[in-house]
Design a protein around this motif. Structure first.
Motif, PDB file in Angstrom:
ATOM      1  N   ARG A   1       1.374   7.753   7.164  1.00  0.00           N
ATOM      2  CA  ARG A   1       1.629   6.995   6.158  1.00  0.00           C
ATOM      3  C   ARG A   1       0.809   7.722   4.755  1.00  0.00           C
ATOM      4  NH1 ARG A   1       2.513   1.774   7.966  1.00  0.00           N
ATOM      5  NH2 ARG A   1       1.087   0.721   6.253  1.00  0.00           N
TER       6      ARG A   1
ATOM      7  N   GLU B   1       0.812   9.214  -8.709  1.00  0.00           N
ATOM      8  CA  GLU B   1      -0.604   8.404  -8.593  1.00  0.00           C
ATOM      9  C   GLU B   1      -0.651   8.232  -7.520  1.00  0.00           C
ATOM     10  OE1 GLU B   1      -3.280   8.704 -10.468  1.00  0.00           O
ATOM     11  OE2 GLU B   1      -2.820   7.610 -12.258  1.00  0.00           O
ATOM     12  N   CYS B   2      -0.473   9.409  -6.215  1.00  0.00           N
ATOM     13  CA  CYS B   2      -0.007   9.050  -4.809  1.00  0.00           C
ATOM     14  C   CYS B   2      -1.085   8.706  -4.312  1.00  0.00           C
ATOM     15  CB  CYS B   2      -0.055  10.574  -4.361  1.00  0.00           C
ATOM     16  SG  CYS B   2       1.212  11.428  -4.949  1.00  0.00           S
ATOM     17  N   GLY B   3      -2.544   8.999  -4.508  1.00  0.00           N
ATOM     18  CA  GLY B   3      -3.586   8.886  -3.931  1.00  0.00           C
ATOM     19  C   GLY B   3      -4.184   7.771  -4.223  1.00  0.00           C
ATOM     20  N   PHE B   4      -4.074   6.035  -4.795  1.00  0.00           N
ATOM     21  CA  PHE B   4      -3.502   5.031  -5.342  1.00  0.00           C
ATOM     22  C   PHE B   4      -3.545   4.026  -4.311  1.00  0.00           C
ATOM     23  CE2 PHE B   4      -7.046   5.000  -8.459  1.00  0.00           C
ATOM     24  CZ  PHE B   4      -7.432   6.012  -9.438  1.00  0.00           C
ATOM     25  N   ARG B   5      -1.864   4.873  -3.736  1.00  0.00           N
ATOM     26  CA  ARG B   5      -1.284   3.694  -2.781  1.00  0.00           C
ATOM     27  C   ARG B   5      -0.800   2.048  -3.816  1.00  0.00           C
ATOM     28  NH1 ARG B   5       1.282   6.261  -0.877  1.00  0.00           N
ATOM     29  NH2 ARG B   5       0.962   6.170   1.466  1.00  0.00           N
TER      30      ARG B   5
ATOM     31  N   PRO C   1      -7.184  -1.546  -6.965  1.00  0.00           N
ATOM     32  CA  PRO C   1      -6.620  -0.554  -7.842  1.00  0.00           C
ATOM     33  C   PRO C   1      -5.437   0.313  -7.840  1.00  0.00           C
ATOM     34  CG  PRO C   1      -8.979  -0.161  -6.156  1.00  0.00           C
ATOM     35  CD  PRO C   1      -8.148  -1.437  -6.143  1.00  0.00           C
TER      36      PRO C   1
ATOM     37  N   SER D   1       5.181   3.419   1.652  1.00  0.00           N
ATOM     38  CA  SER D   1       5.894   3.429   2.920  1.00  0.00           C
ATOM     39  C   SER D   1       5.124   1.937   3.999  1.00  0.00           C
ATOM     40  CB  SER D   1       4.936   4.084   3.249  1.00  0.00           C
ATOM     41  OG  SER D   1       4.830   5.790   2.990  1.00  0.00           O
ATOM     42  N   ASP D   2       4.363   1.618   3.128  1.00  0.00           N
ATOM     43  CA  ASP D   2       3.581   0.309   3.465  1.00  0.00           C
ATOM     44  C   ASP D   2       4.646  -0.846   3.867  1.00  0.00           C
ATOM     45  OD1 ASP D   2       1.304  -1.820   2.386  1.00  0.00           O
ATOM     46  OD2 ASP D   2       2.231  -1.669   4.703  1.00  0.00           O
TER      47      ASP D   2
ATOM     48  N   PRO E   1      -2.914  -5.180  -0.541  1.00  0.00           N
ATOM     49  CA  PRO E   1      -2.745  -3.931  -0.672  1.00  0.00           C
ATOM     50  C   PRO E   1      -4.311  -3.852  -1.862  1.00  0.00           C
ATOM     51  CG  PRO E   1      -1.139  -5.529  -1.575  1.00  0.00           C
ATOM     52  CD  PRO E   1      -2.350  -6.258  -1.139  1.00  0.00           C
ATOM     53  N   PRO E   2      -4.415  -2.084  -1.979  1.00  0.00           N
ATOM     54  CA  PRO E   2      -5.887  -1.730  -2.606  1.00  0.00           C
ATOM     55  C   PRO E   2      -5.718  -2.672  -3.859  1.00  0.00           C
ATOM     56  CG  PRO E   2      -4.693  -0.079  -1.060  1.00  0.00           C
ATOM     57  CD  PRO E   2      -3.799  -1.395  -0.924  1.00  0.00           C
TER      58      PRO E   2
ATOM     59  N   LEU F   1      -8.655  12.006  -8.000  1.00  0.00           N
ATOM     60  CA  LEU F   1      -7.830  10.665  -7.154  1.00  0.00           C
ATOM     61  C   LEU F   1      -6.756  10.314  -7.028  1.00  0.00           C
ATOM     62  CD1 LEU F   1     -10.953   7.818  -8.186  1.00  0.00           C
ATOM     63  CD2 LEU F   1     -10.961   9.944  -6.321  1.00  0.00           C
ATOM     64  N   GLY F   2      -5.870  10.882  -7.658  1.00  0.00           N
ATOM     65  CA  GLY F   2      -4.011  10.411  -7.433  1.00  0.00           C
ATOM     66  C   GLY F   2      -3.894  11.569  -6.269  1.00  0.00           C
ATOM     67  N   SER F   3      -4.092  12.520  -5.900  1.00  0.00           N
ATOM     68  CA  SER F   3      -3.786  13.124  -5.275  1.00  0.00           C
ATOM     69  C   SER F   3      -3.553  12.609  -4.160  1.00  0.00           C
ATOM     70  CB  SER F   3      -4.206  14.867  -4.686  1.00  0.00           C
ATOM     71  OG  SER F   3      -4.118  15.411  -6.358  1.00  0.00           O
TER      72      SER F   3
ATOM     73  N   THR G   1       1.430  -0.951   0.515  1.00  0.00           N
ATOM     74  CA  THR G   1       0.354   0.413  -0.058  1.00  0.00           C
ATOM     75  C   THR G   1       0.983   1.398  -0.167  1.00  0.00           C
ATOM     76  OG1 THR G   1      -1.714  -1.287   1.842  1.00  0.00           O
ATOM     77  CG2 THR G   1      -1.822   1.054   0.718  1.00  0.00           C
TER      78      THR G   1
ATOM     79  N   SER H   1       3.824   6.700  -6.620  1.00  0.00           N
ATOM     80  CA  SER H   1       3.425   7.986  -6.850  1.00  0.00           C
ATOM     81  C   SER H   1       3.972   8.762  -6.928  1.00  0.00           C
ATOM     82  CB  SER H   1       3.204   7.682  -5.086  1.00  0.00           C
ATOM     83  OG  SER H   1       2.326   6.781  -4.105  1.00  0.00           O
TER      84      SER H   1
ATOM     85  N   GLY I   1     -11.658  -5.648  -1.990  1.00  0.00           N
ATOM     86  CA  GLY I   1      -9.945  -4.881  -2.604  1.00  0.00           C
ATOM     87  C   GLY I   1     -10.005  -3.413  -2.849  1.00  0.00           C
TER      88      GLY I   1
END
Lengths: 496, 523
Positions: free
Chosen positions: B374, A319-323, A353, A161-162, A350-351, B147-149, A158, A313, B348
């Motif tokens: 995190r 693409e930070c928000g997708f982790r 997406p 960092s994870d 992990p997510p 969504l990418g931020s 994720t 990221s 998921g």
């Protein structure tokens, strides 16, 4: 027998019973954790934004968040192909839409086939979707000139960092003088110090050499290690390459020396390589620790324990928000590797997406694919823009008296050194603030520009820095840099 | 080797700053050459081994993906390689993953997610207006409208507001403050974070965490990892897995001898047990927590999975509030929800939230600080959660289809719950409590003494032995009760009710046949 609660209604009105969970009763390791990138200065920035929204007058009309490496938040566009593939995965009905290119559709189908129930909504196995791990392995092989990578050594995570936290967690053991010591660069990305604090491990600082473009000096590693051995058991060595906040890109020789050092001194190597696609300076080149390790041959190649990290990221993706992220482990004890898998399994996976997005990062359009041209154009535009901004930041800062900035060879930040007048240092001390925090707070209050003081990353005693991202759009960046320089001049005058 | 090592050392000492020049590489070449000439020695001991690793991590167990699931994976690979088995597929009835078992995602949810992922689609006529409206709202609240931020560490603001509105509606008007809402990477992340903050002290004052037995093994795993003290309270199998306050009392009194019990975890609806607590029970638990000064964790991820017509979900938050100010102003509570269960099954995406009540403001600051390391939960999961709490309403274009899909999933689950309960209860030697909610059957199985002995000979828990045999003979993968905890001398397994109805019937029949054969074999 218990009292009926109603008997204590007065106390109830005050709601002043002692709480179970207070800062004194909480986990004291967690209490010691600090993370400057979203620390006090950012909290203040949020307050100022709130005030602006409420119509309070300020010497600025917006707060510029130059504190965090979040490219898309600063206007960078996502890569079209990646979002197309992901949208197709999210809503497979779109596979019959004429508005998506064939190659994106094929990618999406391939990913979905590998998902439980052919859906992003199913849990994957804890180390990530097998197919994607295989694609990651192939990416690594391509990147490293053919050196093989085994998918079973790849664990999706994720964000990076994870995985970094998970690997550090495995390493921390012992107590008192045998407590695990973790060598980290100063300046560092404060995930490391935060995790070390949380895990109650021993932080062992090694200083990067500001005079030589933040070079990593093995002699300094040796110094840090020798001193550390008096109080803890150093077992891990963390390297960030390209560096954050410093932006230096290590030479191949340096990486070899670090590997030799780690092997001799029996240190587990953590190589944080999330900026591997962000190399700007001519003459700088990214060399993965894995590749160098392998090319050094035995015993290093076959025995040096290494974990390398990457992320969705940064790079050109932002693409930070997708982790999304992964770790590749090399020469890990097979039983420990099972433990790693087990630890990850508690959080399921992990997510998905983010995993899918990672797949498009490691498996981008090939030259013969319909989406290739646009993909390449977008990617090159982002990277060229970052390179230009890196140069601009370095130049403007170096033109400012009292500020000097090492070459921004890579990553996404400038980390200039600022001279602060003695009176300012004193004022800061009176206020109980680190001098560079004082500087940055004043900067924020007067210009709306939010950067992170060097004290949040670590620096040599008596030196002051701040980290500012190079992510705002070019024109805005130019204005910021100028405002900042002007502020520094005013500040210096005020406290001279 | 010594020569090579000496070369390396000398180079380190002699190195002048910046002189990574020819002298270095020739020394390196020489060192390498010496090293290569020697035949490969047996590897020296690694730095990171089972002995040297974090002992707390070593102690962690998580049965839901534990040994039996690893075995199932191996068997699947064997099947793929064409090895003949008494079955043609492995049925993964070990994990609460609805979509993996064929449940379809909710159309509206995926439409909004697609629009957020690829906003070009906002111009497409194939998406309904109400989905577009939701997507625009979410995107506008995201940095760079993407969504990418990264989001704020507590989660996207307007999504937290929507969660608060949902909670208020769910709880009949009992207000929820968005400031008390934290979006998380699945509920597991929130639970783990809260427990982390709570655990302190040493020796006899080490934090004790009360957990139900049987429990969802995230709790025991996190407790192990944090080196906290696990305090078991037993649910009453003879009473439909009821939570008995006397048992809570017994557990806490006993615990005080060796730790500092500070936390009480409740799972409602229960996992693996599926019981839905009565309102009275919840009140009793809250009163108990108030009396004993315990921080309450209410794991409510199955709040949409209530099947029994005699049962209703009551949130801890609502009951707490309705019990009056002495409780509602004092009892510290964290309630958890997730996008993984319910009618959504979006495992998921790793979407979730927690609502915290009566936390000390400084603790809330500490919580955000810890979360900030995190950065933030996955923004796509946050968006998914937004749709869960802000679904289509009557009058909206998508409402009909949404309602139909939701009712269909829930109706189907309810049917499968009853089917499973009934079928298991027809098998001699299996007894299954009513499946009031959640997604699992947790039947008790009778294991003959000879089988218990055989298990011991294999160094396995008897129900693990049983489940392994079941897996090897039928391909059905379930999780032994020992993975969740159970009263001594009793044996269970947890099986999900998620396979499609026809397949579920086949699975249940196979389990029945296996069980009867097993009883005969070990009579």
């Amino acid at each position: 027998m218990a009292l009926k609660a109603g008997d204590q209604s007065q106390a109830a009105m005050n709601g002043l019973r002692d709480k179970v969970l207070t800062v004194d009763t909480m986990n004291q390791c967690v209490r010691r954790v600090e993370y400057a990138v979203r620390g006090p200065i950012v909290i203040r920035a949020l307050e100022l934004e709130q005030e602006l929204r409420q119509g309070v007058k300020k010497p600025f009309t917006e707060v510029i968040r130059a504190n965090i490496g979040d490219a898309q938040a600063m206007g960078q566009k996502p890569i079209t192909f990646m979002r197309q593939v992901l949208a197709l995965c999210v809503n497979p009905e779109l596979l019959s839409s004429p508005h998506f290119p064939e190659d994106a559709k094929r990618r999406a189908e391939r990913i979905l086939q590998a998902c439980g129930g052919h859906s992003l909504g199913a849990y994957s196995i804890s180390s990530g979707i097998q197919l994607i791990r295989e694609d990651v392995a192939r990416y690594i092989e391509r990147r490293d000139g053919g050196i093989p990578s085994d998918p079973t050594n790849i664990f999706l995570s994720t964000g990076a960092s994870d995985a970094i936290v998970t690997v550090l967690k495995l390493l921390v053991a012992g107590e008192g003088r045998t407590r695990t010591g973790v060598l980290i660069p100063i300046p560092q990305y404060p995930l490391y110090s935060a995790t070390i604090a949380e895990l109650d491990a021993a932080q062992v600082n090694y200083y990067l050499d500001e005079e030589r473009a933040w070079a990593l000096d093995v002699l300094e590693l040796g110094r840090a290690l020798r001193q550390a051995r008096e109080r803890c058991r150093p077992r891990a060595l963390c390297v960030i390459n390209p560096g954050n906040p410093t932006g230096q890109v290590q030479t191949r020789e340096c990486i070899e020396a670090v590997i030799r050092f780690a092997f001799e001194e029996r240190l587990f190597l953590l190589a944080d390589e999330v900026y591997q696609d962000n190399v700007y300076a001519e003459g700088s080149q990214f060399h993965s620790f894995k590749k160098v390790l392998t090319e050094m041959g035995p015993p290093y190649a076959t025995q040096q324990e290494l974990a390398s990290f990457h992320s969705t990221s940064k790079g050109y993706m932002g693409e930070c928000g997708f982790r999304g992220g992964y770790v590749e482990v090399v020469n890990m004890d097979p039983e420990v590797q099972q433990q790693l898998q087990k630890l990850m399994s508690v959080r399921l996976c992990p997510p998905v997406p983010g995993q899918a997005l990672l797949d498009t990062v490691v498996s981008p359009p090939a030259p013969s694919d319909p989406s290739f041209a646009q993909f390449q154009a977008e990617k090159q535009a982002v990277l060229a823009d970052l390179a230009a901004k890196a140069k601009l930041a370095e130049r403007i800062f170096n033109e400012t008296p009292g500020i000097c900035c090492n070459p921004v060879q890579g990553a996404m930040y400038s980390f200039p050194r600022v001279e602060l007048p003695q009176r300012a240092v004193q004022r800061a001390q009176e206020l109980g603030l680190a001098p560079d925090m004082f500087f940055c707070m004043r900067l924020l209050e007067e210009t709306g520009i939010c950067v992170v003081p060097g004290s949040g990353f670590g620096q040599r005693e008596g030196t002051y820095h701040f980290r500012m991202t190079i992510l705002p759009p070019m024109e805005k960046l130019r204005q910021l840099l100028e405002k900042l320089s002007q502020f520094h001049a005013r500040f210096t005058l005020e406290y001279s | 080797m010594q020569r090579a090592a000496a070369l390396v050392r000398r180079r380190c000492c002699l190195r002048t700053p910046g002189s990574w020049g020819r002298s270095q590489s020739s020394a390196a070449a020489e060192a390498s050459a010496v090293l290569k000439v020697r035949p490969e020695r047996s590897p020296r001991e690694r730095i990171l081994t089972l002995e040297s690793m974090n002992p707390q991590v070593k102690a962690v167990e998580y049965a839901v993906r534990g040994p039996i699931v690893l075995k199932a994976g191996e068997i699947e690979l064997e099947l793929q390689r064409g090895i003949k088995k008494p079955f043609t597929e492995v049925i993964r009835a070990n994990i609460g993953d609805a979509q993996a078992m064929g449940q379809q995602p909710i159309t509206f949810l995926r439409q909004v997610m697609a629009l957020c992922t690829y906003p070009n689609l906002l111009d497409s006529p194939s998406f309904p207006e109400d989905a577009k409206k939701r997507a625009r709202r979410i995107l506008q609240a995201c940095g760079g409208n993407s969504l990418g931020s990264y989001s704020a560490s507590q989660g996207v603001n307007c999504i937290r507001e929507d969660v608060a509105t949902y909670i208020t509606r769910r709880d009949g008007g009992v207000p929820a403050d968005p400031d008390n809402i934290y979006l998380t990477t699945g509920a597991s992340d929130g639970i783990s974070t809260i427990l982390k903050i709570l655990v302190s002290g040493g020796g006899k004052s080490r934090t004790g965490v009360m957990i139900p037995i049987p429990q969802y093994p995230l709790y025991s795993a996190v407790i192990s990892e944090l080196d906290a003290i696990q305090v078991n309270y037993y649910l009453d199998e003879d009473n439909c897995w009821a939570l008995n306050v006397n048992e809570l009392r017994r557990a806490v009194q006993e615990a005080k001898n060796h730790c500092d019990p500070k936390v009480l975890c409740i799972i409602n609806p229960g996992n693996p047990t599926g019981q839905v607590q009565s309102r009275k029970c919840i009140e009793d638990v809250i009163h108990f927590a108030w009396e004993e000064k315990l921080f309450l964790l209410a794991d409510e991820v199955y709040q949409d999975n209530v099947y029994s017509p005699d049962c209703r979900f009551h949130s801890f938050k609502k009951v707490l509030y309705e019990m009056g100010p002495e409780y509602s102003s004092n009892v510290e509570l964290a309630s958890f929800h997730s996008t993984s269960k319910g009618y959504m099954g979006e495992c998921g995406y790793r979407g979730g939230y927690m609502e915290v009540i009566n936390l000390h403001p400084e603790i809330k600051g500490q919580l955000v600080k810890l979360l900030s390391v995190r950065l933030c939960p996955p923004v796509s999961g946050q968006a998914a959660m937004d749709i869960v709490v802000n679904p289509p309403v009557p009058g909206e274009e998508s409402f009909e289809q949404f309602s139909r899909e939701k009712e269909s999933v829930l109706g189907n689950l309810a049917k499968k719950a009853k089917l499973t309960e009934d079928l298991f209860n027809q098998v001699p030697g299996i007894h299954c409590n009513p499946l009031q909610g959640a997604m699992y059957a947790f039947p008790r199985i009778f294991i003959p003494t000879k089988a218990v002995e055989a298990a011991q000979a294999h160094k396995m828990a008897p129900d693990m032995f049983y489940c392994m045999k079941l897996l090897e003979e039928t391909g059905i993968c379930v999780v032994p009760g020992s993975g969740f905890g159970q009263s001594k001398g009793t044996y269970h397994f947890r099986m999900t009710i998620l396979p499609p109805v026809e397949k579920l019937k086949t699975v249940l029949q196979k389990v029945k046949d296996f069980h009867i054969k097993f009883l005969e074999k070990y009579a």
